[in-house]
Design an enzyme around this catalytic site. Structure first.
Site, PDB file in Angstrom:
ATOM      1  N   TYR A 129      -1.886  -1.076  10.420  1.00 29.37           N
ATOM      2  CA  TYR A 129      -2.073  -1.432   8.917  1.00 29.37           C
ATOM      3  C   TYR A 129      -0.499  -1.121   8.030  1.00 29.37           C
ATOM      4  CZ  TYR A 129      -3.841  -1.250   4.048  1.00 29.37           C
ATOM      5  OH  TYR A 129      -3.919  -1.667   2.505  1.00 29.37           O
ATOM      6  N   SER A 168       0.992  -1.185   0.049  1.00 28.53           N
ATOM      7  CA  SER A 168      -0.095   0.077   0.071  1.00 28.53           C
ATOM      8  C   SER A 168       0.871   1.211  -0.214  1.00 28.53           C
ATOM      9  CB  SER A 168      -0.891  -0.043   1.120  1.00 28.53           C
ATOM     10  OG  SER A 168      -1.556   1.332   1.326  1.00 28.53           O
TER      11      SER A 168
HETATM   12  P1  NAP Z   1     -11.774  -5.745  -0.144  1.00 29.82           P
HETATM   13  O1  NAP Z   1     -12.674  -5.434  -1.218  1.00 29.82           O
HETATM   14  O2  NAP Z   1     -11.990  -5.503   1.391  1.00 29.82           O
HETATM   15  O3  NAP Z   1     -11.470  -7.321  -0.779  1.00 29.82           O
HETATM   16  C1  NAP Z   1     -10.472  -7.988   0.378  1.00 29.82           C
HETATM   17  C2  NAP Z   1     -10.644  -9.527  -0.129  1.00 29.82           C
HETATM   18  O4  NAP Z   1      -9.531  -9.908   0.822  1.00 29.82           O
HETATM   19  C3  NAP Z   1     -11.841 -10.012  -0.127  1.00 29.82           C
HETATM   20  O5  NAP Z   1     -12.159 -10.856  -1.289  1.00 29.82           O
HETATM   21  C4  NAP Z   1     -11.908 -10.934   1.066  1.00 29.82           C
HETATM   22  O6  NAP Z   1     -12.465 -12.212   0.892  1.00 29.82           O
HETATM   23  C5  NAP Z   1     -10.409 -11.294   1.036  1.00 29.82           C
HETATM   24  N1  NAP Z   1      -9.776 -11.678   2.462  1.00 29.82           N
HETATM   25  C6  NAP Z   1      -9.934 -10.980   3.726  1.00 29.82           C
HETATM   26  N2  NAP Z   1      -9.440 -11.711   4.611  1.00 29.82           N
HETATM   27  C7  NAP Z   1      -9.199 -12.712   3.953  1.00 29.82           C
HETATM   28  C8  NAP Z   1      -8.144 -13.964   4.780  1.00 29.82           C
HETATM   29  N3  NAP Z   1      -7.980 -13.940   5.850  1.00 29.82           N
HETATM   30  N4  NAP Z   1      -8.040 -15.126   3.768  1.00 29.82           N
HETATM   31  C9  NAP Z   1      -8.130 -14.784   2.615  1.00 29.82           C
HETATM   32  N5  NAP Z   1      -9.009 -14.016   1.961  1.00 29.82           N
HETATM   33  C10 NAP Z   1      -9.314 -12.871   2.667  1.00 29.82           C
HETATM   34  O7  NAP Z   1     -10.211  -5.142  -0.225  1.00 29.82           O
HETATM   35  P2  NAP Z   1      -9.539  -4.504  -1.568  1.00 29.82           P
HETATM   36  O8  NAP Z   1      -9.423  -3.048  -1.428  1.00 29.82           O
HETATM   37  O9  NAP Z   1      -9.562  -5.118  -2.685  1.00 29.82           O
HETATM   38  O10 NAP Z   1      -7.947  -4.882  -0.754  1.00 29.82           O
HETATM   39  C11 NAP Z   1      -7.063  -5.966  -1.625  1.00 29.82           C
HETATM   40  C12 NAP Z   1      -5.631  -5.564  -1.178  1.00 29.82           C
HETATM   41  O11 NAP Z   1      -5.339  -4.311  -1.626  1.00 29.82           O
HETATM   42  C13 NAP Z   1      -5.360  -5.664   0.260  1.00 29.82           C
HETATM   43  O12 NAP Z   1      -4.267  -6.352   0.584  1.00 29.82           O
HETATM   44  C14 NAP Z   1      -5.101  -4.239   0.801  1.00 29.82           C
HETATM   45  O13 NAP Z   1      -4.669  -3.985   1.861  1.00 29.82           O
HETATM   46  C15 NAP Z   1      -4.589  -3.627  -0.646  1.00 29.82           C
HETATM   47  N6  NAP Z   1      -4.822  -2.271  -0.808  1.00 29.82           N
HETATM   48  C16 NAP Z   1      -6.109  -1.679  -0.945  1.00 29.82           C
HETATM   49  C17 NAP Z   1      -6.090  -0.370  -1.165  1.00 29.82           C
HETATM   50  C18 NAP Z   1      -7.390   0.529  -1.305  1.00 29.82           C
HETATM   51  O14 NAP Z   1      -7.452   1.622  -1.201  1.00 29.82           O
HETATM   52  N7  NAP Z   1      -8.704  -0.368  -1.491  1.00 29.82           N
HETATM   53  C19 NAP Z   1      -4.992   0.490  -1.229  1.00 29.82           C
HETATM   54  C20 NAP Z   1      -3.811   0.065  -0.994  1.00 29.82           C
HETATM   55  C21 NAP Z   1      -3.690  -1.256  -0.777  1.00 29.82           C
HETATM   56  P3  NAP Z   1     -13.759 -12.528   1.715  1.00 29.82           P
HETATM   57  O15 NAP Z   1     -14.789 -11.655   1.568  1.00 29.82           O
HETATM   58  O16 NAP Z   1     -14.255 -13.948   1.207  1.00 29.82           O
HETATM   59  O17 NAP Z   1     -13.344 -12.554   3.342  1.00 29.82           O
END
Ligand code: NAP
Length: 246
Positions: free
Chosen positions: A154, A141
């Site tokens: 985080y 991130s």
């Molecule tokens: P999201 O929409 O909340 O999706 C998260 C995904 O991770 C869901 O499919 C969830 O699956 C899965 N997950 C959560 N806990 C898990 C576990 N213990 N084991 C396996 N799967 C798990 O989040 P996102 O924004 O797409 O984030 C994806 C990645 O990008 C993360 O690593 C986040 O830190 C990073 N990121 C996001 C942003 C942002 O602004 N969105 C910015 C920087 C980095 P279930 O629903 O099946 O639990």
């Protein structure tokens, strides 16, 4: 037929958000994709059906990435169903925001379990099993550079992910496997949007010089580059895909 048609990718946390976009993109690039999820079985199965319909190959695999045995089983599923693993995208993650003074033990422990131990669990399996020519992409991130208040726990887990990215790159010398990280900025997913007032979302959207939120497809495009033939020479890097916010 695509050059990557027989290659296999595991995408963790692919039931929604960035992971779902990555899985769909890699399937479109010709990878057979393991769509990992923790709790959202319906969303993961729906994504697999979407990929099937467009002529791709995918399978859903339930595994909480914080559980090493479940992660090992997920790699076995990939090997049984598709014959091996070439690409690991470590995308599963959680984000809870609180000042360090107000962070409780449960928040700290869960972030360590999912974001750090979860990434370690999959990296360990990948280091043992990935075929020559493999690619590992860890999702970090841009908060590791922005370092704003309330992101302490985080950001610490993501900084650790970047450290492991660099170390594993060197440990895989001679295996013809690259290890990189992508550090998105604010991206329009549940993780970013949930619980934020619209005014804050609008302000963060304007913070990058490109003046919009990232979309999951923006991040999927960067993963596709690193996983595909054009990314072959990029190794040991953390690439910020964030519209220039930092
Ligand atoms: P999201 O929409 O909340 O999706 C998260 C995904 O991770 C869901 O499919 C969830 O699956 C899965 N997950 C959560 N806990 C898990 C576990 N213990 N084991 C396996 N799967 C798990 O989040 P996102 O924004 O797409 O984030 C994806 C990645 O990008 C993360 O690593 C986040 O830190 C990073 N990121 C996001 C942003 C942002 O602004 N969105 C910015 C920087 C980095 P279930 O629903 O099946 O639990």
């Amino acid at each position: 037929m695509s050059e990557t048609s027989s290659r296999v990718a595991i995408v963790t946390g692919a039931s929604g958000g960035i992971g779902a976009a990555v899985a769909e993109r890699l399937a479109g690039d010709g990878f057979a994709v393991v769509v990992n999820y923790a709790g959202s079985a319906g969303a993961a199965e729906a994504l697999v059906r979407r990929i099937d319909k467009t002529g791709g190959r995918a399978v859903a695999a339930q595994a909480d990435v914080s559980d090493p045995a479940a992660v090992a089983r997920m790699f076995e599923t990939a090997e049984t169903d598709f014959g091996g693993v070439d690409v690991l995208v470590n995308n599963a993650g959680i984000m809870g925001l609180a000042t360090i003074a107000e962070s409780n033990d449960a928040l700290f422990d869960r972030h360590i379990a999912v974001n750090l131990k979860g990434t370690f669990n999959t990296l360990r399996e990948a280091a043992r099993r990935l075929r020559s020519g493999g690619r590992i992409v860890n999702i970090s991130s841009s908060v590791t550079t922005l370092l704003q208040p309330t992101y302490g726990v985080y950001a610490a887990t993501k900084a650790a992910v970047e450290a492991m990215t660099s170390v594993l790159t060197k440990e895989l010398r001679g295996r013809n496997i690259t290890v990189n990280a992508i550090a998105p900025g604010p991206t329009a997913t549940k993780l970013f949007l949930d619980g934020k007032p619209q005014e804050l979302i609008d302000r963060l959207a304007k913070a990058a010089p490109l003046e919009r939120l990232g979309q999951p497809d923006d991040i999927a495009a960067a993963v596709s580059f690193l996983a595909g033939p054009d990314g072959a020479w990029v190794n040991g890097q953390t690439i910020r895909a964030n519209g220039g916010i930092v």
